[in-house]
Design an enzyme around this catalytic site. Structure first.
Site, PDB file in Angstrom:
ATOM      1  CG  ASN A   1      -1.665   1.271   1.433  1.00 17.23           C
ATOM      2  OD1 ASN A   1      -1.760   2.072   0.513  1.00 17.23           O
ATOM      3  ND2 ASN A   1      -2.217   1.474   2.624  1.00 17.23           N
ATOM      4  CD1 TRP A   2       3.523   1.048  -3.090  1.00 17.87           C
ATOM      5  CD2 TRP A   2       3.571   2.407  -4.875  1.00 17.87           C
ATOM      6  NE1 TRP A   2       4.259   0.425  -4.072  1.00 17.87           N
ATOM      7  CE2 TRP A   2       4.300   1.238  -5.174  1.00 17.87           C
ATOM      8  CE3 TRP A   2       3.449   3.398  -5.845  1.00 17.87           C
ATOM      9  CZ2 TRP A   2       4.918   1.034  -6.414  1.00 17.87           C
ATOM     10  CZ3 TRP A   2       4.065   3.202  -7.079  1.00 17.87           C
ATOM     11  CH2 TRP A   2       4.797   2.034  -7.355  1.00 17.87           C
ATOM     12  CE  LYS A   3      -0.042   3.361   4.792  1.00 18.99           C
ATOM     13  NZ  LYS A   3      -0.154   3.522   6.226  1.00 18.99           N
TER      14      LYS A   3
ATOM     15  CG  HIS B   1      -5.862   2.120   4.899  1.00 17.28           C
ATOM     16  ND1 HIS B   1      -5.465   3.088   5.782  1.00 17.28           N
ATOM     17  CD2 HIS B   1      -4.851   1.214   4.845  1.00 17.28           C
ATOM     18  CE1 HIS B   1      -4.257   2.785   6.240  1.00 17.28           C
ATOM     19  NE2 HIS B   1      -3.861   1.656   5.684  1.00 17.28           N
TER      20      HIS B   1
ATOM     21  CD  GLU C   1      -3.073   5.691   6.534  1.00 17.92           C
ATOM     22  OE1 GLU C   1      -3.011   5.759   5.297  1.00 17.92           O
ATOM     23  OE2 GLU C   1      -2.186   5.130   7.237  1.00 17.92           O
TER      24      GLU C   1
ATOM     25  CD  GLU D   1      -3.571  -2.337   7.073  1.00 18.32           C
ATOM     26  OE1 GLU D   1      -2.478  -2.612   6.590  1.00 18.32           O
ATOM     27  OE2 GLU D   1      -4.173  -1.279   6.832  1.00 18.32           O
TER      28      GLU D   1
ATOM     29  N   GLY E   1       2.329   2.268  10.719  1.00 20.44           N
ATOM     30  CA  GLY E   1       3.318   3.347  10.587  1.00 20.44           C
ATOM     31  C   GLY E   1       3.998   3.715  11.890  1.00 20.44           C
TER      32      GLY E   1
ATOM     33  CB  SER F   1       4.882  -1.853  11.959  1.00 17.35           C
ATOM     34  OG  SER F   1       4.522  -0.498  12.178  1.00 17.35           O
TER      35      SER F   1
ATOM     36  N   GLY G   1       2.719  -1.211   4.259  1.00 17.18           N
ATOM     37  CA  GLY G   1       2.798   0.202   3.918  1.00 17.18           C
ATOM     38  C   GLY G   1       4.240   0.616   3.665  1.00 17.18           C
ATOM     39  N   GLY G   2       4.875   1.189   4.665  1.00 15.86           N
ATOM     40  CA  GLY G   2       6.216   1.764   4.517  1.00 15.86           C
ATOM     41  C   GLY G   2       7.211   0.849   3.825  1.00 15.86           C
TER      42      GLY G   2
END
Ligand code: PGA
Length: 249
Positions: free
Chosen positions: A12-14, A98, A100, A169, A175, A211, A232-233
């Protein structure tokens, strides 16, 4: 991971990336894709980069997806992107709900279920995200929050559930560098599995996200009801993303 289910490792590049950096990242993924072993690789990119992902990944073993979708098919909805538009760019996956989007865009669980239904209506696979906040967890309320978030999605029925993916999640692990322990993650995954079984779709894949890194992926993948990861990251670095997938071997 139950050996009868395959492993899905999804990035997930966000809201990260640009044409130049994406080109390097996508080329790195294509070049190293065979390291993923039996894990299936996918990346969910920002809307403007779908065409770039399509060009770079077509013909590779890596599929691509979007990070959101409109509940509407078409019409006067400025700024929205329909599921059919995503399908035009070869998209396979759509993240729905998601945390966010739930937190920053007030998406309710019924809106999330409507987005999943919109994706399904054109043959895309929704990846429905659920997860509790730290205060939910501290109040011993995680199970109830997850059950509430799942309810409208489960109501879509067994046929729909068989064509989607659930991602657990925990918000406190996204994150933050603070991963749920494999046991904490498994406890919620088994609860989600039980709900899916009860609704006639026990084989729906359940991903863990929050994470996930090369260092913790194999312990997570060793859990019976963890069928892969939403990353993600670490999905922004080809080496890390591929190493996560390689730990599923
Ligand atoms: P993270 O993000 O891996 O950076 O914690 C996961 C996600 O939000 O999907």
């Amino acid at each position: 991971m139950n050996p009868s289910r395959s492993c899905l490792v999804m990035g997930n590049w966000k809201m990260h990336g640009n044409l130049a950096d994406n080109a390097v990242l996508l080329a790195g993924l294509v070049a190293g894709a065979q390291r993923a072993g039996h894990a299936q690789l996918a990346v969910c990119v920002p809307f403007p980069y779908l065409v770039q992902a399509q060009q770079a990944l077509s013909g590779s073993a890596i599929s691509w997806g979007a990070q959101d979708v409109s509940v509407h098919a078409h019409g006067a909805y400025t700024g929205e992107v329909s599921a059919a538009m995503l399908a035009d760019f070869g998209v396979s996956w759509v993240l729905c709900g998601h945390s966010e989007r739930r937190a920053l865009h007030a998406e309710t669980s019924s809106v999330v279920a409507a987005k999943a239904a919109a994706a399904l209506s054109v043959g895309l696979t929704p990846v429905v995200c659920v997860g509790e906040t730290l205060s939910d967890r501290d109040a011993d309320n995680a199970d109830c929050v997850i059950a509430d978030q799942l309810e409208p999605v489960l109501a879509l029925g067994a046929d729909a559930l068989a064509k989607m993916v659930i991602a657990y999640e925990p918000v406190w692990a996204i994150g933050t560098g603070r991963t749920a322990s494999p046991e904490q993650a498994q406890a919620i995954h088994s609860l989600i599995r039980a709900a899916l079984v009860q609704h006639g779709s026990g084989a729906t894949p359940i991903l863990y996200g929050g994470s996930v890194k090369p260092a913790n992926a194999s312990a997570l993948f060793a859990q019976a009801d963890i069928d892969g990861a939403l990353v993600g990251g670490a999905s922004l670095v080809a080496e890390d993303f591929l190493n996560i997938a390689a730990s599923a071997a």
